[in-house]
Design a protein around this motif. Structure first.
Motif, PDB file in Angstrom:
ATOM      1  N   GLU A  90      -3.409   2.839   3.390  1.00 11.28           N
ATOM      2  CA  GLU A  90      -3.654   2.220   2.086  1.00 11.28           C
ATOM      3  C   GLU A  90      -2.729   2.866   1.076  1.00 11.28           C
ATOM      4  OE1 GLU A  90      -7.719   2.822   1.106  1.00 11.28           O
ATOM      5  OE2 GLU A  90      -8.478   1.445   2.633  1.00 11.28           O
ATOM      6  N   VAL A  91      -2.279   2.103   0.101  1.00 10.52           N
ATOM      7  CA  VAL A  91      -1.357   2.653  -0.888  1.00 10.52           C
ATOM      8  C   VAL A  91      -2.012   3.772  -1.694  1.00 10.52           C
ATOM      9  CG1 VAL A  91      -1.894   1.005  -2.719  1.00 10.52           C
ATOM     10  CG2 VAL A  91       0.386   2.018  -2.598  1.00 10.52           C
ATOM     11  N   THR A  92      -3.329   3.727  -1.849  1.00 12.42           N
ATOM     12  CA  THR A  92      -4.017   4.787  -2.588  1.00 12.42           C
ATOM     13  C   THR A  92      -3.916   6.136  -1.892  1.00 12.42           C
ATOM     14  OG1 THR A  92      -6.092   4.137  -1.507  1.00 12.42           O
ATOM     15  CG2 THR A  92      -5.656   3.223  -3.690  1.00 12.42           C
ATOM     16  N   ARG A  93      -3.589   6.131  -0.586  1.00 11.52           N
ATOM     17  CA  ARG A  93      -3.451   7.386   0.146  1.00 11.52           C
ATOM     18  C   ARG A  93      -2.239   8.185  -0.313  1.00 11.52           C
ATOM     19  NH1 ARG A  93      -4.793  10.375   2.436  1.00 11.52           N
ATOM     20  NH2 ARG A  93      -4.604  10.436   4.677  1.00 11.52           N
ATOM     21  N   THR A  94      -1.354   7.557  -1.088  1.00 14.01           N
ATOM     22  CA  THR A  94      -0.220   8.309  -1.635  1.00 14.01           C
ATOM     23  C   THR A  94      -0.644   9.160  -2.824  1.00 14.01           C
ATOM     24  OG1 THR A  94       0.447   6.495  -3.104  1.00 14.01           O
ATOM     25  CG2 THR A  94       1.436   6.553  -0.899  1.00 14.01           C
ATOM     26  N   GLY A  95      -1.910   9.047  -3.226  1.00 12.38           N
ATOM     27  CA  GLY A  95      -2.435   9.881  -4.308  1.00 12.38           C
ATOM     28  C   GLY A  95      -1.874   9.495  -5.659  1.00 12.38           C
ATOM     29  N   SER A  96      -1.408  10.488  -6.394  1.00 10.53           N
ATOM     30  CA  SER A  96      -0.900  10.262  -7.756  1.00 10.53           C
ATOM     31  C   SER A  96       0.344   9.389  -7.774  1.00 10.53           C
ATOM     32  CB  SER A  96      -0.596  11.606  -8.419  1.00 10.53           C
ATOM     33  OG  SER A  96       0.378  12.327  -7.688  1.00 10.53           O
ATOM     34  N   LEU A  97       1.013   9.239  -6.644  1.00  8.91           N
ATOM     35  CA  LEU A  97       2.229   8.426  -6.574  1.00  8.91           C
ATOM     36  C   LEU A  97       1.925   6.940  -6.425  1.00  8.91           C
ATOM     37  CD1 LEU A  97       4.219  10.760  -4.179  1.00  8.91           C
ATOM     38  CD2 LEU A  97       4.709  10.396  -6.599  1.00  8.91           C
ATOM     39  N   SER A  98       0.654   6.593  -6.223  1.00  8.65           N
ATOM     40  CA  SER A  98       0.307   5.191  -6.002  1.00  8.65           C
ATOM     41  C   SER A  98       0.633   4.316  -7.207  1.00  8.65           C
ATOM     42  CB  SER A  98      -1.172   5.052  -5.646  1.00  8.65           C
ATOM     43  OG  SER A  98      -2.001   5.505  -6.702  1.00  8.65           O
ATOM     44  N   GLN A  99       0.490   4.867  -8.406  1.00  7.17           N
ATOM     45  CA  GLN A  99       0.803   4.080  -9.598  1.00  7.17           C
ATOM     46  C   GLN A  99       2.289   3.771  -9.688  1.00  7.17           C
ATOM     47  OE1 GLN A  99      -1.482   2.604 -11.574  1.00  7.17           O
ATOM     48  NE2 GLN A  99      -2.855   3.451 -10.008  1.00  7.17           N
ATOM     49  N   THR A 100       3.125   4.726  -9.300  1.00  9.95           N
ATOM     50  CA  THR A 100       4.571   4.487  -9.258  1.00  9.95           C
ATOM     51  C   THR A 100       4.880   3.357  -8.282  1.00  9.95           C
ATOM     52  OG1 THR A 100       5.020   6.810  -9.737  1.00  9.95           O
ATOM     53  CG2 THR A 100       6.816   5.543  -8.752  1.00  9.95           C
ATOM     54  N   TYR A 101       4.228   3.389  -7.127  1.00  8.84           N
ATOM     55  CA  TYR A 101       4.434   2.349  -6.119  1.00  8.84           C
ATOM     56  C   TYR A 101       3.975   0.986  -6.631  1.00  8.84           C
ATOM     57  CZ  TYR A 101       4.112  -0.124  -1.648  1.00  8.84           C
ATOM     58  OH  TYR A 101       4.268  -1.040  -0.638  1.00  8.84           O
ATOM     59  N   LEU A 102       2.799   0.945  -7.226  1.00  2.07           N
ATOM     60  CA  LEU A 102       2.230  -0.334  -7.656  1.00  2.07           C
ATOM     61  C   LEU A 102       3.002  -0.957  -8.820  1.00  2.07           C
ATOM     62  CD1 LEU A 102      -1.551   0.605  -7.395  1.00  2.07           C
ATOM     63  CD2 LEU A 102      -0.294  -0.994  -5.927  1.00  2.07           C
ATOM     64  N   ARG A 103       3.694  -0.137  -9.609  1.00  2.00           N
ATOM     65  CA  ARG A 103       4.491  -0.670 -10.720  1.00  2.00           C
ATOM     66  C   ARG A 103       5.842  -1.215 -10.267  1.00  2.00           C
ATOM     67  NH1 ARG A 103       2.405   3.956 -13.616  1.00  2.00           N
ATOM     68  NH2 ARG A 103       4.311   5.095 -13.089  1.00  2.00           N
ATOM     69  N   PHE A 104       6.239  -0.890  -9.057  1.00  8.15           N
ATOM     70  CA  PHE A 104       7.554  -1.290  -8.553  1.00  8.15           C
ATOM     71  C   PHE A 104       7.598  -2.796  -8.320  1.00  8.15           C
ATOM     72  CE2 PHE A 104      10.599  -1.552  -4.863  1.00  8.15           C
ATOM     73  CZ  PHE A 104      11.738  -1.211  -5.586  1.00  8.15           C
ATOM     74  N   ARG A 105       8.667  -3.433  -8.745  1.00  9.48           N
ATOM     75  CA  ARG A 105       8.787  -4.886  -8.626  1.00  9.48           C
ATOM     76  C   ARG A 105       9.810  -5.303  -7.566  1.00  9.48           C
ATOM     77  NH1 ARG A 105       4.619  -4.627 -10.030  1.00  9.48           N
ATOM     78  NH2 ARG A 105       3.648  -5.156 -12.012  1.00  9.48           N
ATOM     79  N   GLY A 106      10.371  -4.343  -6.867  1.00  2.57           N
ATOM     80  CA  GLY A 106      11.327  -4.655  -5.813  1.00  2.57           C
ATOM     81  C   GLY A 106      10.653  -4.875  -4.468  1.00  2.57           C
ATOM     82  N   GLU A 107      11.440  -4.908  -3.410  1.00  2.12           N
ATOM     83  CA  GLU A 107      10.921  -5.118  -2.063  1.00  2.12           C
ATOM     84  C   GLU A 107      10.182  -3.870  -1.567  1.00  2.12           C
ATOM     85  OE1 GLU A 107      10.913  -7.855  -0.129  1.00  2.12           O
ATOM     86  OE2 GLU A 107      11.706  -8.909  -1.877  1.00  2.12           O
ATOM     87  N   THR A 108       9.143  -4.088  -0.775  1.00  5.76           N
ATOM     88  CA  THR A 108       8.371  -2.970  -0.223  1.00  5.76           C
ATOM     89  C   THR A 108       8.181  -3.153   1.277  1.00  5.76           C
ATOM     90  OG1 THR A 108       6.295  -4.105  -0.793  1.00  5.76           O
ATOM     91  CG2 THR A 108       7.131  -2.474  -2.360  1.00  5.76           C
ATOM     92  N   VAL A 109       8.227  -2.035   1.993  1.00  5.63           N
ATOM     93  CA  VAL A 109       8.041  -2.024   3.446  1.00  5.63           C
ATOM     94  C   VAL A 109       6.971  -0.992   3.787  1.00  5.63           C
ATOM     95  CG1 VAL A 109       9.100  -1.469   5.671  1.00  5.63           C
ATOM     96  CG2 VAL A 109      10.378  -2.808   3.990  1.00  5.63           C
ATOM     97  N   ASN A 110       6.105  -1.336   4.713  1.00  2.00           N
ATOM     98  CA  ASN A 110       4.990  -0.494   5.136  1.00  2.00           C
ATOM     99  C   ASN A 110       5.102  -0.299   6.650  1.00  2.00           C
ATOM    100  OD1 ASN A 110       2.386   0.456   5.867  1.00  2.00           O
ATOM    101  ND2 ASN A 110       1.444  -1.550   5.545  1.00  2.00           N
ATOM    102  N   ILE A 111       5.393   0.941   7.086  1.00  2.00           N
ATOM    103  CA  ILE A 111       5.535   1.246   8.516  1.00  2.00           C
ATOM    104  C   ILE A 111       4.409   2.198   8.903  1.00  2.00           C
ATOM    105  CG2 ILE A 111       7.063   2.129  10.323  1.00  2.00           C
ATOM    106  CD1 ILE A 111       9.422   1.614   8.392  1.00  2.00           C
ATOM    107  N   ASP A 112       3.543   1.751   9.822  1.00  2.00           N
ATOM    108  CA  ASP A 112       2.341   2.548  10.094  1.00  2.00           C
ATOM    109  C   ASP A 112       1.760   2.200  11.461  1.00  2.00           C
ATOM    110  OD1 ASP A 112       0.228   4.332   9.558  1.00  2.00           O
ATOM    111  OD2 ASP A 112      -1.016   2.743   8.715  1.00  2.00           O
ATOM    112  N   HIS A 113       0.858   3.068  11.935  1.00  3.73           N
ATOM    113  CA  HIS A 113       0.210   2.842  13.230  1.00  3.73           C
ATOM    114  C   HIS A 113      -1.314   2.836  13.125  1.00  3.73           C
ATOM    115  CE1 HIS A 113      -1.001   7.162  14.435  1.00  3.73           C
ATOM    116  NE2 HIS A 113      -0.561   7.237  13.199  1.00  3.73           N
TER     117      HIS A 113
END
Length: 321
Positions: A90-113
């Motif tokens: 979950e993006v919230t798992r990035t902690g305090s950096l989640s807001q930076t991620y959520l404000r981003f308007r460019g392309e996003t990639v999620n690589i996970d297992h």
């Protein structure tokens, strides 16, 4: 989307990006650091601008790998083409950096297992397997990025730690194939094994002794708790990151099906790490408290008095045992 298609889609985004920020979950483990930092180094080697950022500094034991100093705790203010998360359900798992991620308007990639991944990015490369580091070599190769010796060392770090040195039941022939590739590229299995599983500081040993003294059992000894208090951490001079691996010990006891390491974060707040021998889906247990992860390894956060937290976890395990 098939595994080949999602790998290709993620690789295409990485290949066309000139600048990227790579995020992982807070309190990073070997898989989070290994997959994210390996991708960062590979992108840089291809002439791209790439930064790997985590809310927390990596645990000290990982610093036998020189590239560990490249991990940032804040993101440089630059223009980015792409945001990538690794090993993050979950993006919230990035902690305090989640807001930076959520404000981003460019392309996003999620690589996970993680099977509990919420597929929050534009491109989601989520495959059930032993580690994100099992997926990353395919992504790198598909993107035309080189797996150097340094990159292979990082990927092997994550693969070995998240697979329990290839002992977990989600290890497949493909896992060993990836390990063989990384070994061929120069990964030092002997060093990683020693640094991760044989070497420890005195402070960790003293903290582990205290935790064992508080080991308790429930549900006819099928459930074991290994508690770690703030007081014990402070008095032994240990760090929270040194508790990694504590949760695995109770599973060596005959009859124990589920082990829970319960770490006090602050008064009234506990981080629970859950492990199962195979009969109990601890992802379902963790989901009861808003957490998640894998069928055999998951985590969650609980609030309340210690005995109340123990009781709630015991009942949740009872419902799935």
């Amino acid at each position: 989307m098939s595994s080949e298609n999602c790998v290709a889609a993620a690789a295409a985004q990485i290949k066309k990006a000139h600048s990227a920020a790579i995020f992982c979950h807070s309190r990073p483990d070997g898989d989070a650091i290994g997959s994210g930092l390996a991708l960062c180094l590979a992108m840089r080697a291809a002439g791209k601008r790439a930064y790997f950022v985590c809310e927390d500094v990596p645990p000290e034991k990982f610093f036998f790998i020189p590239a560990m100093k490249e991990v940032l705790t804040s993101l440089p203010e630059e223009e980015y083409d792409l945001f990538i998360t690794v090993d993050c359900a979950e993006v919230t798992r990035t902690g305090s950096l989640s807001q930076t991620y959520l404000r981003f308007r460019g392309e996003t990639v999620n690589i996970d297992h993680h099977i509990s991944n919420t597929c929050y990015a534009h491109c989601n490369c989520v495959l059930g397997c032993s580690a994100t580091c099992e997926i990353m070599p395919e992504v790198l190769q598909a993107a035309g990025l080189e797996i150097t010796k340094d990159v292979a060392q990082l990927l092997m770090l994550g693969l070995m730690t998240d697979s329990g040195v290839f002992t977990h039941n989600d290890v497949t022939p493909h896992t060993f194939g990836v390990a063989a590739l990384l070994r061929e590229k120069g990964a030092d299995v002997t060093e990683i094994n020693y640094r991760m599983f044989s070497s420890q500081k005195k402070e960790r040993a003293m903290l582990f002794r205290r935790a064992l003294e508080k080991l308790r059992f429930a549900l006819d000894d099928r459930l074991a708790f290994i508690p770690v208090s703030e007081k014990d951490i402070a008095e032994t001079g240990a760090q929270r990151s040194m508790t990694e691996g504590f949760v695995d010990y109770p599973l060596t006891i005959d009859g124990v099906e589920v082990s829970i390491a319960l770490m006090e974060m602050k008064p009234g707040q506990y981080k629970a790490s859950l492990r199962s021998k195979g009969k109990v889906n601890v992802n379902a247990v963790a989901a009861t408290f808003g957490g998640g992860g894998h069928i055999l390894a998951s985590g969650c956060m609980l609030f309340g008095e210690f005995e109340e937290v123990i009781e709630r976890l015991t009942y949740a395990v009872y419902q799935h045992i």
